[in-house]
Design a protein around this motif. Structure first.
Motif, PDB file in Angstrom:
ATOM      1  N   GLU A 185       0.825  -1.206   0.000  1.00 43.64           N
ATOM      2  CA  GLU A 185       0.000   0.000   0.000  1.00 43.64           C
ATOM      3  C   GLU A 185       0.870   1.272   0.000  1.00 43.64           C
ATOM      4  OE1 GLU A 185      -2.234   1.911   3.611  1.00 43.64           O
ATOM      5  OE2 GLU A 185      -2.816  -0.185   3.363  1.00 43.64           O
ATOM      6  N   ILE A 186       1.899   1.289   0.864  1.00 40.68           N
ATOM      7  CA  ILE A 186       2.784   2.462   0.922  1.00 40.68           C
ATOM      8  C   ILE A 186       3.490   2.650  -0.430  1.00 40.68           C
ATOM      9  CG2 ILE A 186       4.946   3.337   1.930  1.00 40.68           C
ATOM     10  CD1 ILE A 186       2.623   3.756   3.828  1.00 40.68           C
ATOM     11  N   ALA A 187       3.988   1.542  -0.985  1.00 39.70           N
ATOM     12  CA  ALA A 187       4.681   1.629  -2.273  1.00 39.70           C
ATOM     13  C   ALA A 187       3.726   2.143  -3.350  1.00 39.70           C
ATOM     14  CB  ALA A 187       5.252   0.263  -2.664  1.00 39.70           C
ATOM     15  N   ARG A 188       2.528   1.621  -3.372  1.00 42.13           N
ATOM     16  CA  ARG A 188       1.560   1.991  -4.409  1.00 42.13           C
ATOM     17  C   ARG A 188       1.005   3.396  -4.194  1.00 42.13           C
ATOM     18  NH1 ARG A 188      -3.024  -1.579  -3.329  1.00 42.13           N
ATOM     19  NH2 ARG A 188      -3.487   0.081  -1.861  1.00 42.13           N
ATOM     20  N   ASP A 189       0.493   3.670  -3.001  1.00 32.14           N
ATOM     21  CA  ASP A 189      -0.266   4.899  -2.778  1.00 32.14           C
ATOM     22  C   ASP A 189       0.613   6.117  -2.510  1.00 32.14           C
ATOM     23  OD1 ASP A 189      -2.369   3.227  -3.084  1.00 32.14           O
ATOM     24  OD2 ASP A 189      -2.930   3.172  -0.971  1.00 32.14           O
ATOM     25  N   TRP A 190       1.844   5.905  -2.114  1.00 35.63           N
ATOM     26  CA  TRP A 190       2.727   7.045  -1.821  1.00 35.63           C
ATOM     27  C   TRP A 190       3.864   7.152  -2.834  1.00 35.63           C
ATOM     28  CZ3 TRP A 190       1.814  10.677   2.002  1.00 35.63           C
ATOM     29  CH2 TRP A 190       0.695  10.407   2.806  1.00 35.63           C
ATOM     30  N   ALA A 191       4.517   5.999  -3.118  1.00 36.78           N
ATOM     31  CA  ALA A 191       5.673   6.040  -4.011  1.00 36.78           C
ATOM     32  C   ALA A 191       5.277   5.817  -5.471  1.00 36.78           C
ATOM     33  CB  ALA A 191       6.701   5.004  -3.575  1.00 36.78           C
ATOM     34  N   ALA A 192       3.984   5.510  -5.726  1.00 35.90           N
ATOM     35  CA  ALA A 192       3.489   5.250  -7.085  1.00 35.90           C
ATOM     36  C   ALA A 192       4.239   4.087  -7.737  1.00 35.90           C
ATOM     37  CB  ALA A 192       3.560   6.516  -7.941  1.00 35.90           C
ATOM     38  N   ILE A 193       4.632   3.112  -6.919  1.00 41.07           N
ATOM     39  CA  ILE A 193       5.316   1.931  -7.445  1.00 41.07           C
ATOM     40  C   ILE A 193       4.432   0.703  -7.249  1.00 41.07           C
ATOM     41  CG2 ILE A 193       7.392   0.494  -7.342  1.00 41.07           C
ATOM     42  CD1 ILE A 193       8.893   2.842  -6.155  1.00 41.07           C
ATOM     43  N   PRO A 194       4.032   0.080  -8.373  1.00 41.51           N
ATOM     44  CA  PRO A 194       3.147  -1.083  -8.306  1.00 41.51           C
ATOM     45  C   PRO A 194       3.963  -2.345  -8.038  1.00 41.51           C
ATOM     46  CG  PRO A 194       3.612  -0.559 -10.585  1.00 41.51           C
ATOM     47  CD  PRO A 194       4.384   0.432  -9.758  1.00 41.51           C
ATOM     48  N   VAL A 195       4.418  -2.489  -6.792  1.00 37.68           N
ATOM     49  CA  VAL A 195       5.279  -3.625  -6.458  1.00 37.68           C
ATOM     50  C   VAL A 195       4.511  -4.937  -6.543  1.00 37.68           C
ATOM     51  CG1 VAL A 195       6.884  -2.341  -4.997  1.00 37.68           C
ATOM     52  CG2 VAL A 195       4.778  -3.278  -4.005  1.00 37.68           C
ATOM     53  N   VAL A 196       5.256  -6.009  -6.743  1.00 38.55           N
ATOM     54  CA  VAL A 196       4.666  -7.345  -6.757  1.00 38.55           C
ATOM     55  C   VAL A 196       4.983  -8.011  -5.419  1.00 38.55           C
ATOM     56  CG1 VAL A 196       4.685  -9.615  -7.864  1.00 38.55           C
ATOM     57  CG2 VAL A 196       4.950  -7.534  -9.247  1.00 38.55           C
ATOM     58  N   PRO A 197       3.947  -8.349  -4.641  1.00 36.95           N
ATOM     59  CA  PRO A 197       4.204  -9.032  -3.381  1.00 36.95           C
ATOM     60  C   PRO A 197       4.255 -10.547  -3.591  1.00 36.95           C
ATOM     61  CG  PRO A 197       1.867  -8.491  -3.535  1.00 36.95           C
ATOM     62  CD  PRO A 197       2.507  -8.033  -4.838  1.00 36.95           C
ATOM     63  N   GLY A 198       5.073 -11.190  -2.774  1.00 35.43           N
ATOM     64  CA  GLY A 198       5.131 -12.643  -2.882  1.00 35.43           C
ATOM     65  C   GLY A 198       6.076 -13.213  -1.848  1.00 35.43           C
ATOM     66  N   GLU A 199       6.258 -14.531  -1.904  1.00 33.53           N
ATOM     67  CA  GLU A 199       7.145 -15.179  -0.943  1.00 33.53           C
ATOM     68  C   GLU A 199       8.496 -15.452  -1.601  1.00 33.53           C
ATOM     69  OE1 GLU A 199       5.421 -18.536   1.068  1.00 33.53           O
ATOM     70  OE2 GLU A 199       7.238 -18.888   2.267  1.00 33.53           O
ATOM     71  N   LYS A 200       9.544 -15.365  -0.810  1.00 34.95           N
ATOM     72  CA  LYS A 200      10.872 -15.702  -1.306  1.00 34.95           C
ATOM     73  C   LYS A 200      11.025 -17.225  -1.326  1.00 34.95           C
ATOM     74  CE  LYS A 200      13.162 -11.793  -1.973  1.00 34.95           C
ATOM     75  NZ  LYS A 200      13.588 -11.436  -3.342  1.00 34.95           N
ATOM     76  N   THR A 201      11.831 -17.709  -2.243  1.00 35.30           N
ATOM     77  CA  THR A 201      12.149 -19.140  -2.230  1.00 35.30           C
ATOM     78  C   THR A 201      13.136 -19.385  -1.082  1.00 35.30           C
ATOM     79  OG1 THR A 201      13.996 -18.838  -3.755  1.00 35.30           O
ATOM     80  CG2 THR A 201      11.847 -19.314  -4.736  1.00 35.30           C
ATOM     81  N   ALA A 202      13.335 -20.650  -0.742  1.00 36.48           N
ATOM     82  CA  ALA A 202      14.150 -21.008   0.427  1.00 36.48           C
ATOM     83  C   ALA A 202      15.527 -20.348   0.406  1.00 36.48           C
ATOM     84  CB  ALA A 202      14.288 -22.517   0.519  1.00 36.48           C
ATOM     85  N   GLY A 203      16.138 -20.291  -0.772  1.00 34.90           N
ATOM     86  CA  GLY A 203      17.498 -19.774  -0.881  1.00 34.90           C
ATOM     87  C   GLY A 203      17.610 -18.280  -0.617  1.00 34.90           C
ATOM     88  N   MET A 396       1.493   8.686 -12.711  1.00 33.45           N
ATOM     89  CA  MET A 396       2.799   8.045 -12.497  1.00 33.45           C
ATOM     90  C   MET A 396       2.619   6.581 -12.123  1.00 33.45           C
ATOM     91  SD  MET A 396       5.174  10.960 -10.643  1.00 33.45           S
ATOM     92  CE  MET A 396       6.565   9.821 -10.454  1.00 33.45           C
ATOM     93  N   LEU A 397       1.604   6.306 -11.304  1.00 33.72           N
ATOM     94  CA  LEU A 397       1.339   4.904 -10.948  1.00 33.72           C
ATOM     95  C   LEU A 397       0.902   4.123 -12.183  1.00 33.72           C
ATOM     96  CD1 LEU A 397       1.047   2.615  -8.882  1.00 33.72           C
ATOM     97  CD2 LEU A 397      -1.271   3.440  -8.397  1.00 33.72           C
ATOM     98  N   ALA A 398       0.056   4.746 -13.008  1.00 37.23           N
ATOM     99  CA  ALA A 398      -0.423   4.069 -14.221  1.00 37.23           C
ATOM    100  C   ALA A 398       0.748   3.798 -15.173  1.00 37.23           C
ATOM    101  CB  ALA A 398      -1.485   4.932 -14.911  1.00 37.23           C
ATOM    102  N   ARG A 399       1.621   4.793 -15.299  1.00 36.07           N
ATOM    103  CA  ARG A 399       2.796   4.645 -16.180  1.00 36.07           C
ATOM    104  C   ARG A 399       3.699   3.526 -15.671  1.00 36.07           C
ATOM    105  NH1 ARG A 399       7.822   7.418 -15.328  1.00 36.07           N
ATOM    106  NH2 ARG A 399       9.074   7.776 -17.224  1.00 36.07           N
ATOM    107  N   ALA A 400       3.937   3.501 -14.365  1.00 34.51           N
ATOM    108  CA  ALA A 400       4.807   2.467 -13.800  1.00 34.51           C
ATOM    109  C   ALA A 400       4.159   1.090 -13.895  1.00 34.51           C
ATOM    110  CB  ALA A 400       5.137   2.801 -12.350  1.00 34.51           C
ATOM    111  N   THR A 401       2.834   1.053 -13.780  1.00 32.24           N
ATOM    112  CA  THR A 401       2.133  -0.224 -13.863  1.00 32.24           C
ATOM    113  C   THR A 401       2.206  -0.763 -15.293  1.00 32.24           C
ATOM    114  OG1 THR A 401       0.640   0.522 -12.110  1.00 32.24           O
ATOM    115  CG2 THR A 401      -0.060  -1.408 -13.379  1.00 32.24           C
ATOM    116  N   ALA A 402       1.990   0.120 -16.267  1.00 31.41           N
ATOM    117  CA  ALA A 402       2.074  -0.300 -17.661  1.00 31.41           C
ATOM    118  C   ALA A 402       3.490  -0.803 -17.966  1.00 31.41           C
ATOM    119  CB  ALA A 402       1.721   0.867 -18.581  1.00 31.41           C
ATOM    120  N   PHE A 403       4.490  -0.078 -17.477  1.00 32.36           N
ATOM    121  CA  PHE A 403       5.879  -0.459 -17.719  1.00 32.36           C
ATOM    122  C   PHE A 403       6.181  -1.827 -17.097  1.00 32.36           C
ATOM    123  CE2 PHE A 403      10.408  -0.572 -16.712  1.00 32.36           C
ATOM    124  CZ  PHE A 403      10.966  -0.215 -17.926  1.00 32.36           C
ATOM    125  N   ARG A 404       5.710  -1.996 -15.874  1.00 37.23           N
ATOM    126  CA  ARG A 404       5.911  -3.281 -15.197  1.00 37.23           C
ATOM    127  C   ARG A 404       5.265  -4.413 -16.020  1.00 37.23           C
ATOM    128  NH1 ARG A 404       2.020  -4.473 -10.295  1.00 37.23           N
ATOM    129  NH2 ARG A 404       0.694  -4.700 -12.128  1.00 37.23           N
TER     130      ARG A 404
END
Lengths: 482, 482
Positions: A185-203, A396-404
């Motif tokens: 939420e902070i990344a999206r709503d403040w930094a305009a970065i549409p981050v992808v959340p997920g789990e890290k692999t074991a390594g 900016m969020l839309a642009r970053a989302t399209a780019f992603r």
């Protein structure tokens, strides 16, 4: 400053040089005297304060209390959780002398605070009524870096680290994922970065964690930047530090389940690389130290009294409207210099006011995102700025989302994998074997698994590298990373 | 927690034990694992955040920008200003190993940041147009303490340190005194402490300063606590770090005049000792983490639905009125325990709501300052709380001011000096000789000059100790101090 000193390397030419040019010339940071350290200058620190304030609000809303724990940790504490010390040992800074004497036990400058907070939790928690214990601290931490990079990897950095203790796995996992959501939420709503959340692999897990979750941002060179992590520790630290509670039903002693989660000044690096262009920084309005810069047009270093009055009035109106505005009335530099300078420093809106504009009752408004400028009536201008800033934030969020989205490719063959990861990320099947992860990294431009995305259809297939049956029940993301 | 664990030592019995009891039992702090370190717990940290926010606002209003400088300072930097290193050498913590290797040059963990900031200022300042340079940072610092005391003297503490550079002495002195005024204001208007501002005598100056100014608070045991300092460095650090500018008229290179000023977590110790009483803490409403605690009256660990509804409504109204309120609905402890607990933790107002109160449409409001309780109509209660809190804030300042004035005595003889400094401060003449200051300290209960007060009539006389002609042109203050 001469003109050639202002120009930054083009992104397309050398992204890394572009980054170094921008962080220094925009006066976000300077190099500290000790290798790998950074000075965060006022422009960069204000950005951090704005991000901090947004994140701190959400941390408190979700029931956490801020506290502060000592920076010096006895060396013996680090050693109590075997994986933890193994992971951090190469990066530690050690105080051996203090008060003019050699210390009996060396002190570690905290690289993270699980151990010292674990020790205190074991003192503070007795009963199920003391749970959950929801703490956070804003602090500096030290991890010795061999290849430092401003904001991304510095020997000392600033962050918040949340540390919580819970009665059981369910509650601890709910917390772990809740804080991951807060970071999204902070990344999206403040930094305009549409981050992808997920789990890290074991390594790629945090040293001592059972499960590590991440938010991954797409930078404009197609690389990934891990921008925040949230960890479920199980009872690993509870066992190492004896964090126990008497349960409600039997009164028997149970180990707590703990979590930790952190976001750091690295996030500023994410903002720089997710939005910047050849002209320099592009700051999302919600985090821009100056949302608007007003430039009075000058002749021989002076503005007319009318221009000065109009600029002052506009500044006052913007301030009253809650807009962070700045007047650039430096007499010693040209208007062209100012335009380029604020463009490079990423200010969302630039307003120039000159004598001829005033006669026509207008001002010239330049938009950093679109690069366009237009003459707008001065009357009512200040009142319209907040909506314009909101529009830029959304665009900016839309642009970053399209780019992603343009740069994440679903692939099934190794050749396609290599091709797409040279400019973006691959969404593909993987066998889940650490040896195969290593093989991929070695056979590519250091491509690593970024995360098992939280979203994503249930699917199975063959590992893109070794062909074995896929793990995780879905495709996962790979990319080059910072 | 058993009843006897809750009681704190009476102030009159042993002030020092009272202090230790209160800071730990009120859960402001806990002892850190490394000797002399402290953990600031949520209740203490919230107090710090509120103080920080008030002070940060004033620092920004007065034109300063926040920044962040590295914590590790090359050992050689400390040595560049001779008095500075001499003053700090015995208190330094030193990092000798990092990243698994011995460092070529040991790193000092900052005890204060004049040196590293001086180094950066010399890079950033070129012209008179770059002045004044007005910086501040919020940071942790380390000074090894042999006799640590929570908040007052800890190995690591939190503070803000302002560092500014100016074209000349006039401008630098204006800054030095302006920030002293800001500290006076914060102490008075937020902490309800009527501190006495003034200049330190030569023997009490900051290491490297030409002039040091201080605010001195009167604690309830009659001792003084230095609660903030502001220093004029002249060109000492500018010469050591080559901080120069080209002046406006001739373009010639001139050394800058620098200042520094700091207020720390020590201020929390001031609040504790300036207001507390035998029952525990007494927090000024403006800095109290909870301004109001609402206690629902319970039977067998449960409140009636009517009581719960009334408490929830009151809490919501208080929150809407901007009051920091907390509901203590712990089922496992008695009402008497809660009353004592919040009294000890210094909450300004306590509101108890029980079934019989509700029938009468009232709630019982207890005032920590006066010790009185009264039944007040629930209707309109929340709306009247802000004014009650303002009243307590004003009364606490008035009480502390009266106490301060009662305990400062104008004396002219050594016998009277000894007598009054056993319980308070002496306002007296002094010759200004460092040897005589030392003699006074050795011949008394470690009484030292607190300051040459900013206020005070022009007067001359004979030194209270040696009889020589008085210095400073006025009487100065002496007292025992923390």
């Amino acid at each position: 400053m001469a003109k050639d000193e202002r120009a930054v390397t083009a992104q397309s030419e050398n992204f890394s040089d572009w980054y170094n040019d921008v962080v220094l010339r925009a006066q976000l940071v300077d190099r500290g005297p000790v290798k790998g350290t950074m000075v965060i200058r006022p422009y960069g620190y204000r950005l951090w304060e704005l991000l901090q304030s947004a994140l701190d609000g959400r941390i408190k809303d979700t029931g956490h209390d801020n506290a502060y724990f000592p920076m010096f940790i006895p060396e013996s504490y680090l050693k109590r959780e075997a994986e933890h010390v193994e992971g951090f040992a190469p990066e530690l800074a050690v105080v051996t002398h203090a008060g003019g004497k050699e210390l009996e036990e060396p002190l570690i400058v905290r690289p993270t605070s699980e151990t010292i907070i674990g020790e205190m939790m074991s003192k503070w928690i007795a009963s199920h009524r003391d749970l959950p214990l929801l703490l956070n601290q804003w602090a500096n931490v030290v991890r010795w870096e061999l290849r430092p990079r401003m904001f991304l990897r510095t020997t000392e950095f600033l962050w918040q680290e949340g540390h919580t203790a819970h009665a059981d796995e369910d509650d601890a996992m709910r917390e772990t994922l809740q804080m991951l959501d807060v970071y999204v939420e902070i990344a999206r709503d403040w930094a305009a970065i549409p981050v992808v959340p997920g789990e890290k692999t074991a390594g790629e897990r945090f040293a001592g964690a059972l499960r590590t979750f991440t938010i991954e941002g797409m930078m404009r060179d197609g690389k990934a930047l891990q921008s925040g992590t949230s960890h479920y520790m199980g009872t690993n630290f509870a066992k190492a530090f004896d964090i126990k509670y008497a349960d409600a039903s039997s009164g028997g002693q149970q180990y707590c389940h703990t979590t930790s989660w952190g976001m750091s000044t690295r996030m500023i690096g994410a903002i720089i690389m997710a939005h910047g262009d050849d002209k320099g920084l592009m700051l999302p309005p919600k985090l821009a130290p100056y949302q608007v810069v007003i430039i009075p047009v000058m002749r021989k270093g002076e503005a007319t009294p009318e221009v000065t009055a109009a600029v002052d009035a506009l500044f006052a109106e913007l301030k009253a409207a809650g807009v962070r505005a700045h007047v650039d009335d430096r007499p010693q530099v040209s208007q062209g210099f100012k335009f380029n300078d604020w463009e490079m420093r990423g200010v969302p809106l630039r307003i120039a006011v000159g004598p001829r504009d005033l006669e026509a009752g207008v001002a010239e408004v330049g938009n950093r995102l679109t690069g366009e400028k237009e003459s707008l009536p001065l009357a009512g201008l200040a009142a319209s700025i907040p909506a314009m800033l909101d529009g830029i934030q959304a665009d900016m969020l839309a642009r970053a989302t399209a780019f992603r989205d343009e740069n994440i490719h679903t692939v099934d063959s190794w050749d396609a994998f290599l091709e797409v990861t040279s400019t973006g990320w691959a969404r593909t099947f993987h066998c889940g074997q650490p040896a195969c992860e290593k093989d991929i990294k070695a056979s590519s431009a250091a491509v690593t698994p970024r995360c098992i995305p939280t979203d994503g259809e249930a699917e199975t297939g063959s590992c893109v590298k070794c062909g074995a049956e896929s793990a995780y029940g879905k495709r996962i993301l790979f990319g080059r990373a910072y």
